[in-house]
Design an enzyme around this catalytic site. Structure first.
Site, PDB file in Angstrom:
ATOM      1  NE  ARG A 182      -3.442  -2.338   2.842  1.00  0.00           N
ATOM      2  CZ  ARG A 182      -3.117  -3.507   3.419  1.00  0.00           C
ATOM      3  NH1 ARG A 182      -1.882  -3.668   3.914  1.00  0.00           N
ATOM      4  NH2 ARG A 182      -3.997  -4.478   3.512  1.00  0.00           N
TER       5      ARG A 182
ATOM      6  CE  LYS B  73      -5.799  -0.993   5.351  1.00  0.00           C
ATOM      7  NZ  LYS B  73      -7.139  -1.191   4.777  1.00  0.00           N
TER       8      LYS B  73
ATOM      9  CG  HIS C  64      -5.377   0.540  -3.628  1.00  0.00           C
ATOM     10  ND1 HIS C  64      -4.809   0.270  -2.399  1.00  0.00           N
ATOM     11  CD2 HIS C  64      -6.421  -0.323  -3.748  1.00  0.00           C
ATOM     12  CE1 HIS C  64      -5.480  -0.701  -1.798  1.00  0.00           C
ATOM     13  NE2 HIS C  64      -6.451  -1.075  -2.595  1.00  0.00           N
TER      14      HIS C  64
ATOM     15  NE  ARG D  37      -3.318  -3.690  -1.421  1.00  0.00           N
ATOM     16  CZ  ARG D  37      -2.713  -4.432  -0.510  1.00  0.00           C
ATOM     17  NH1 ARG D  37      -1.391  -4.534  -0.511  1.00  0.00           N
ATOM     18  NH2 ARG D  37      -3.399  -5.094   0.404  1.00  0.00           N
TER      19      ARG D  37
ATOM     20  CG  HIS E  45      -5.930  -8.718   1.239  1.00  0.00           C
ATOM     21  ND1 HIS E  45      -6.153  -9.179  -0.050  1.00  0.00           N
ATOM     22  CD2 HIS E  45      -5.806  -7.370   1.121  1.00  0.00           C
ATOM     23  CE1 HIS E  45      -6.161  -8.169  -0.895  1.00  0.00           C
ATOM     24  NE2 HIS E  45      -5.958  -7.062  -0.209  1.00  0.00           N
TER      25      HIS E  45
ATOM     26  CE1 TYR F  42      -6.947  -6.901  -6.880  1.00  0.00           C
ATOM     27  CE2 TYR F  42      -6.821  -8.119  -4.826  1.00  0.00           C
ATOM     28  CZ  TYR F  42      -6.736  -6.937  -5.521  1.00  0.00           C
ATOM     29  OH  TYR F  42      -6.427  -5.779  -4.842  1.00  0.00           O
TER      30      TYR F  42
END
Length: 357
Positions: A206, A232, A306, A309, A332, A341
């Site tokens: 990210r 994150k 993004h 990504r 994730h 995806y």
């Protein structure tokens, strides 16, 4: 000097938070204690700033908030909104030549995207749950608002990504753009920008993760290099850099300025032209410059960090990689996020079958 809320946060975010009611400031103390990332805290601060500015315009306090007022707020920002941010500028005295720093307000109009709407709802949901739990409020107006609202239809969009050929054109655009500047030697930020693009395409990190990288985030042993990414929720992941990405990064590290660095950004991996840590905005603007230079087709012309990504995820799945592996590479927390995806891969299959005609 403005009141400091937390030394762990940038001064511009401190300035936003100290304007909130004390009980809301306590919510941010809880976020810091829970090791939420500075970017997550900043996003909450921006969302709450919009909300409390709206309340102030209607002379409302926390205890006055009703589901109807929340509904009015979301309608108010439905088609976009003006965000006020504080930036620090340097001014030079025309007489003495002395420089001083001061804070000024800048206003930006922002589109209210689908993901932006979801985030603002989630931000307010978290705040009101906290205020209810800590007995600041005796009811949750956000829950009542959501219970009474019609659920919006969820539209799953196929992520925009670059093809291999488009990605190559984007990387080549770094050289062609700087060659047009007719400089005698390559600038260090040409090395920086090529390295940034290849890191995005190699790791899928990210943009917030990229700008947070430090020199010690890169570990290398001979021809093998890895990057430690702080994702994150404070989760770390380590990814190997492929040969083009490592060569580009190594070239940048040899050219990276060593003198005149801003004191607080000595260890930042990627620097801006003022020799401080590069910002998300700086990365985005650099990318747009090369997108224009590459003359990408309309589908790819609005590419963002993004979407690079998205490009890595799509390439990996197209090459037959396991969904779990792709999930770990992207960082994730849920494999459901990664599964979006697979829609892209299915659409590619459809195209392949159509071409058989």
């Amino acid at each position: 000097m403005a009141e400091v809320f937390s030394r762990r946060l940038p001064e511009n975010i401190n300035r936003i938070i100290v304007a909130f009611p004390e009980d809301v400031q306590e919510f941010f103390h809880e976020m810091i204690s829970a090791d939420r990332s500075p970017q997550t805290i900043a996003n909450y601060a921006y969302d709450f700033s919009l909300f409390f500015d709206f309340l102030a315009s209607r002379n409302l306090e926390l205890e006055d908030i009703t589901p109807k007022e929340i509904k009015r707020f979301f309608r108010h920002i439905e088609n976009g909104y003006e965000r006020t941010i504080q930036v620090q500028i340097t001014k030079k005295d025309p007489v003495t030549g002395e420089t001083r720093k001061e804070w000024v307000e800048r206003k930006h109009f922002r589109e209210n995207s689908r993901s932006g709407k979801r985030r603002k709802r989630a931000s307010l949901r978290s705040l009101f749950r906290y205020l209810l739990k800590t007995d600041v409020l005796d009811r949750d107006p956000m829950q009542e608002y959501e219970d009474a609202s019609l659920r919006s239809r969820h539209q799953q969009k196929v992520p925009v990504f670059l093809t291999r050929e488009e990605a190559m054109r984007l990387i080549d655009a770094v050289s062609t753009y700087h060659n047009k500047q007719k400089r005698r030697t390559q600038t260090w930020y040409e090395y920086r920008d090529r390295s940034i693009l290849l890191l995005f395409l190699n790791t899928g990190m990210r943009v917030s993760e990229l700008v947070g990288l430090n020199l010690n985030s890169i570990q290398h042993d001979g021809d093998t290099a890895r990057v430690i990414i702080l994702g994150k929720g404070g989760k770390e992941r380590m990814l190997k850099l492929n040969r083009p990405a490592w060569e580009a990064l190594h070239g940048y590290l040899e050219q990276r300025p060593r003198n005149g660095l801003q004191t607080e950004h000595q260890e930042a991996l990627f620097l801006n032209k003022n020799r401080g840590r590069i910002s998300r905005k700086g990365v985005y603007e650099a990318l747009q410059k090369y997108v224009r230079e590459a003359n990408l087709p309309p589908k790819a012309a609005n590419i963002s960090p993004h979407k690079l990504r998205h490009t890595l995820a799509t390439r990996l799945l197209s090459n037959g990689e396991n969904l779990r592996v792709v999930q770990e590479i992207l960082g994730h927390s849920s494999i459901q996020t990664t599964q979006i995806y697979t829609h892209v891969i299915n659409s590619e299959k459809d195209g392949a079958l159509d071409r058989l005609e």
